[in-house]
Design an enzyme around this catalytic site. Sequence first.
Site, mmCIF file in Angstrom:
data_model
loop_
_atom_site.group_PDB
_atom_site.id
_atom_site.type_symbol
_atom_site.label_atom_id
_atom_site.label_comp_id
_atom_site.label_asym_id
_atom_site.label_seq_id
_atom_site.Cartn_x
_atom_site.Cartn_y
_atom_site.Cartn_z
ATOM 1 N N HIS A 81 48.069 50.125 44.393
ATOM 2 C CA HIS A 81 49.204 50.492 44.950
ATOM 3 C C HIS A 81 50.155 49.161 46.706
ATOM 4 O O HIS A 81 49.463 49.149 47.338
ATOM 5 C CB HIS A 81 50.126 51.127 45.116
ATOM 6 C CG HIS A 81 50.033 52.235 44.206
ATOM 7 N ND1 HIS A 81 49.990 53.574 43.742
ATOM 8 C CD2 HIS A 81 50.049 51.856 42.210
ATOM 9 C CE1 HIS A 81 50.121 53.939 42.507
ATOM 10 N NE2 HIS A 81 50.089 52.826 41.424
ATOM 11 N N HIS B 125 50.705 59.280 55.487
ATOM 12 C CA HIS B 125 52.161 58.424 53.801
ATOM 13 C C HIS B 125 52.981 59.951 54.001
ATOM 14 O O HIS B 125 53.084 60.768 52.874
ATOM 15 C CB HIS B 125 50.592 58.506 52.779
ATOM 16 C CG HIS B 125 51.034 57.758 51.885
ATOM 17 N ND1 HIS B 125 52.349 58.377 51.166
ATOM 18 C CD2 HIS B 125 51.121 56.909 51.603
ATOM 19 C CE1 HIS B 125 52.270 57.393 50.079
ATOM 20 N NE2 HIS B 125 52.101 56.239 50.352
ATOM 21 N N ASP C 51 46.623 58.301 47.967
ATOM 22 C CA ASP C 51 47.451 58.747 47.518
ATOM 23 C C ASP C 51 46.421 60.038 46.354
ATOM 24 O O ASP C 51 45.528 59.796 45.787
ATOM 25 C CB ASP C 51 48.449 57.286 47.539
ATOM 26 C CG ASP C 51 49.077 57.180 47.740
ATOM 27 O OD1 ASP C 51 48.894 57.438 49.356
ATOM 28 O OD2 ASP C 51 49.815 55.974 47.246
ATOM 29 N N ASP D 60 52.009 49.047 48.473
ATOM 30 C CA ASP D 60 52.125 49.378 49.943
ATOM 31 C C ASP D 60 50.339 49.564 50.568
ATOM 32 O O ASP D 60 50.734 50.402 52.251
ATOM 33 C CB ASP D 60 52.813 50.794 50.001
ATOM 34 C CG ASP D 60 52.170 51.976 49.719
ATOM 35 O OD1 ASP D 60 51.556 52.398 47.915
ATOM 36 O OD2 ASP D 60 52.234 52.813 49.645
ATOM 37 N N HIS D 61 49.949 49.839 49.691
ATOM 38 C CA HIS D 61 48.462 49.596 50.589
ATOM 39 C C HIS D 61 47.139 48.711 50.310
ATOM 40 O O HIS D 61 45.923 48.136 50.822
ATOM 41 C CB HIS D 61 47.517 50.744 49.844
ATOM 42 C CG HIS D 61 47.950 52.272 49.232
ATOM 43 N ND1 HIS D 61 47.212 53.560 50.148
ATOM 44 C CD2 HIS D 61 49.137 53.286 48.860
ATOM 45 C CE1 HIS D 61 48.524 54.845 50.564
ATOM 46 N NE2 HIS D 61 49.406 54.137 49.737
ATOM 47 N N HIS E 55 45.282 59.768 40.615
ATOM 48 C CA HIS E 55 46.486 59.419 41.254
ATOM 49 C C HIS E 55 47.112 58.629 40.451
ATOM 50 O O HIS E 55 46.775 58.270 39.338
ATOM 51 C CB HIS E 55 46.025 58.596 42.496
ATOM 52 C CG HIS E 55 47.893 58.125 43.250
ATOM 53 N ND1 HIS E 55 48.523 58.762 43.261
ATOM 54 C CD2 HIS E 55 47.907 56.852 43.838
ATOM 55 C CE1 HIS E 55 49.806 58.314 44.082
ATOM 56 N NE2 HIS E 55 49.582 56.881 44.404
HETATM 57 ZN ZN LIG Z 1 49.763 54.764 45.184
HETATM 58 ZN ZN LIG Z 2 51.156 54.927 48.801
#
Ligand SMILES: [Zn+2]
Ligand SMILES: [Zn+2]
Length: 320
Positions: A63, A270, A212, A65-66, A141
Amino acid sequence: MFEIIFLGTSASAPSVHRGLSSQVIIHDEFRFLVDCGEGTQRQILQSGLGFKRLNHVLITHGHLDHILGLAGLLSTFMRWETIDKLEIFGGQWALDRINDLIYGIVLRGAKPPMDLQLVQIKAGTIFDDDDFTVTAFPVWHRGPDCFGYLFEEKTHRPFLPEKADALEIPPGPWRRDLVSGKAITLQDGRVIHPDQVLGEKRPGTRLAHVGDVGRIDELAQFVHDVDVLIIEATYMHAEAEMAEQFAHLTARQAAELAASSGIKHLILTHISRRYRERDVLGEAQEIFPNTVVARDFDTFQVRRGECVKVEQVKESNSTK
Ligand SMILES: [Zn+2]
Ligand SMILES: [Zn+2]
């Protein structure tokens, strides 16, 4: 001993006080950058860590944001900083996206500024050094190939200085050899065996990092009894349905996992902008008192049974 420095502790989008997911886990001379959200390189500078020896990047999942910070980090390595090798470990899906980001956007036909390896991992040991290992384990996830990472020191026998003193073994290479299991001959002709100065076998420190994740039931088998569990807590229980819908945890679920799995210390990260930190903390501590909520630049030293927050020493020279 492991040290963890949180560089970004926000979920999904940055907030005024929190950057996007990233942390550095240090063991001796090894540094592992775990995830690399947008803005990570500035956090690296601000933390005083610098870019040296950031050779290992572990990605929990693909994802944005990572992973978006990898583009900027690489760009900096092309112009301003040098590093001889960069290995990025992750699942296939994450690596496909990282490959597009690096080769399609950043490099566009240029050569990487270092020996760059994208290493596809599967569950199992991914790093094995003399005295510690890193193991990847599957987490559930959104999307395939999401991983958590378990850092484990190998079982060892502690050196007992009082015994060495009693035997009049001088400091220096003799003691080092004994620690590494070799018998030594002192200048006076005495032969000393490691058994004479080493204690009983002791299990090493264990630290687990889970990015996550939407379910806790399959995690216990991998993280049970760890000294520290770092895990996401994107939602609070009042929004448990939304947590489930987006495959994230509530603070309560994270604490339940810790309480039921023999975990010693729980660090939540997170964190969503929608909550106050103390509310997230309160919800978790009701179930598992030994919980903290990480903030950007928080630094913890983890030893067997112990997790101590330390004041971080900021270095003025960012390239150290
Ligand atoms: Zn994620
Ligand atoms: Zn995330």
